[in-house]
Structure formats: structure tokens, C-alpha cells
Design an enzyme around this catalytic site. Structure first.
Site, PDB file in Angstrom:
ATOM      1  N   ALA A  66       0.833  -1.203   0.000  1.00 45.49           N
ATOM      2  CA  ALA A  66       0.000   0.000   0.000  1.00 45.49           C
ATOM      3  C   ALA A  66       0.872   1.258   0.000  1.00 45.49           C
ATOM      4  CB  ALA A  66      -0.921  -0.005   1.212  1.00 45.49           C
ATOM      5  N   GLU A  75      12.138  -9.826 -10.202  1.00 45.19           N
ATOM      6  CA  GLU A  75      13.540 -10.167 -10.464  1.00 45.19           C
ATOM      7  C   GLU A  75      14.393  -9.973  -9.219  1.00 45.19           C
ATOM      8  OE1 GLU A  75      11.518  -8.216 -12.158  1.00 45.19           O
ATOM      9  OE2 GLU A  75      11.942  -8.215 -14.307  1.00 45.19           O
TER      10      GLU A  75
HETATM   11  N1  THU Z   1       7.757  -5.055 -11.959  1.00 44.95           N
HETATM   12  C1  THU Z   1       8.536  -6.170 -11.846  1.00 44.95           C
HETATM   13  O1  THU Z   1       8.239  -7.096 -11.073  1.00 44.95           O
HETATM   14  N2  THU Z   1       9.659  -6.224 -12.594  1.00 44.95           N
HETATM   15  C2  THU Z   1      10.081  -5.245 -13.433  1.00 44.95           C
HETATM   16  O2  THU Z   1      11.187  -5.333 -13.962  1.00 44.95           O
HETATM   17  C3  THU Z   1       9.211  -4.122 -13.713  1.00 44.95           C
HETATM   18  C4  THU Z   1       8.050  -3.953 -12.831  1.00 44.95           C
HETATM   19  C5  THU Z   1       6.561  -4.965 -11.119  1.00 44.95           C
HETATM   20  C6  THU Z   1       6.629  -3.896 -10.059  1.00 44.95           C
HETATM   21  C7  THU Z   1       5.179  -3.602  -9.840  1.00 44.95           C
HETATM   22  O3  THU Z   1       4.665  -4.539  -8.896  1.00 44.95           O
HETATM   23  C8  THU Z   1       4.520  -3.873 -11.184  1.00 44.95           C
HETATM   24  O4  THU Z   1       5.442  -4.657 -11.917  1.00 44.95           O
HETATM   25  C9  THU Z   1       4.186  -2.616 -11.971  1.00 44.95           C
HETATM   26  O5  THU Z   1       5.275  -1.784 -12.077  1.00 44.95           O
END
Ligand code: THU
Length: 160
Positions: A66, A75
Site C-alpha cells: 500500500a 527479479e
Molecule cells: N515489476 C517487476 O516485477 N519487474 C520489473 O522489472 C518491472 C516492474 C513490477 C513492479 C510492480 O509490482 C509492477 O510490476 C508494476 O510496475
């Protein structure tokens, strides 16, 4: 003054079937990891699977909060888990699958800049490349033979 040109070569596959069975298997694990994504705010789920040289596979998914900046990408969740659980193992490959739950994601989704920086740390630490594969929910898969290829001019320990 002189200009320098920075080149990255990536391999783009039309779909997962063009890749060898071990990569398909690793991507299957990333799909499973993605099911554990906790992303009620962005509705964007990401899964990552890491193959180590001790044959362990480590999974991670994005975990939101939140208080938005407190969340973590898939990653980094995976790579920090690998670093914590298996500090001596080398990271060989990482498969990433990502997509929105609001609309279909058919283009490959690369790791964000912060994740590239985090992965780069481990590539430098182990002094050997980490292969990265990433895709959307379906369609093309991109392979980078190393993280360095995705993050030229990396900031690493050599400057400290
Ligand atoms: N997100 C990832 O898990 N990896 C990335 O490389 C880019 C973004 C996630 C973070 C957030 O929970 C969602 O994707 C939207 O940005």
C-alpha cells in the site's frame, strides 16, 4: 571530443517453442512463480525463475505494498533470495514473464532499471555472465547473453 557507440546484441525468438527445452522449463517455472504475484495495485504480474549452478531453481514474483515504493519487483525478489539462500552458487540463467491483468501483454517485458542494477551486482560478484530471457504472456522471447548487455556503463564496485 569523440563519440562512442554502444551496441547490444539481443536474440529475438518468435515464440517459446524456438528455445531449447531447459529454457522452456525455466520459463514454465517463471509462469508458476507469477501465480504468486501480489499486485493488487498495478494489476501487473511478474514472475522470475533463476537457475543456479547447483541445479537449484529459485523463484520470485512482484510483491506490492500500500506504500507503493515498499513493493519489490519479481527479479529482485528472486535474485536476493538466491543470494541469501545460496551465497556460493553462481547464477546461470534467469527467465522472466510479465503481463497486465487489465489488457493482454504480447510484447517482451524487460527488467526495469533497478532490477538490472541488482542483477549486475551478482554478475560482477561471480565474474561470469547471467543469461536473461524475457517475454510477455505470449509471443516473442528476448534473450540477452548477459546482464551487462542490458546495462551498459554499469555502476559497480570498481569505482568505489
Ligand atoms: N515489476 C517487476 O516485477 N519487474 C520489473 O522489472 C518491472 C516492474 C513490477 C513492479 C510492480 O509490482 C509492477 O510490476 C508494476 O510496475
Amino acid at each position: 571530443m569523440k563519440e562512442i557507440k554502444i551496441e547490444s546484441i539481443l536474440s529475438v525468438y518468435d515464440n517459446l517453442d524456438e528455445l531449447p527445452a531447459d529454457i522452456v522449463g525455466l520459463m514454465d517455472q517463471a509462469v508458476l512463480a507469477r501465480e504468486n504475484s501480489y499486485s493488487p495495485y498495478s494489476k501487473f504480474s511478474v514472475g522470475a525463475a533463476i537457475l543456479l549452478d547447483n541445479n537449484e531453481i529459485v523463484l520470485g514474483s512482484n510483491q506490492e505494498n500500500a506504500s507503493y515504493p515498499s513493493g519489490l519487483c519479481a527479479e529482485r525478489t528472486a535474485i536476493y533470495y538466491a543470494g541469501s539462500q545460496y551465497p556460493k552458487a553462481k547464477i546461470l540463467k534467469m527467465a522472466i514473464i510479465a503481463g497486465s491483468r487489465i489488457r493482454q501483454t504480447v510484447t517482451p517485458i524487460p527488467p526495469c532499471g533497478a532490477c538490472r542494477q541488482a542483477i549486475a551486482e551478482y554478475e560482477v560478484k561471480q565474474d561470469s555472465p547471467i543469461e536473461i530471457y524475457f517475454m510477455g504472456e505470449t509471443g516473442k522471447v528476448v534473450k540477452s547473453h548477459s546482464l551487462a548487455n542490458l546495462l551498459p556503463l554499469v555502476f559497480d564496485k570498481s569505482v568505489l
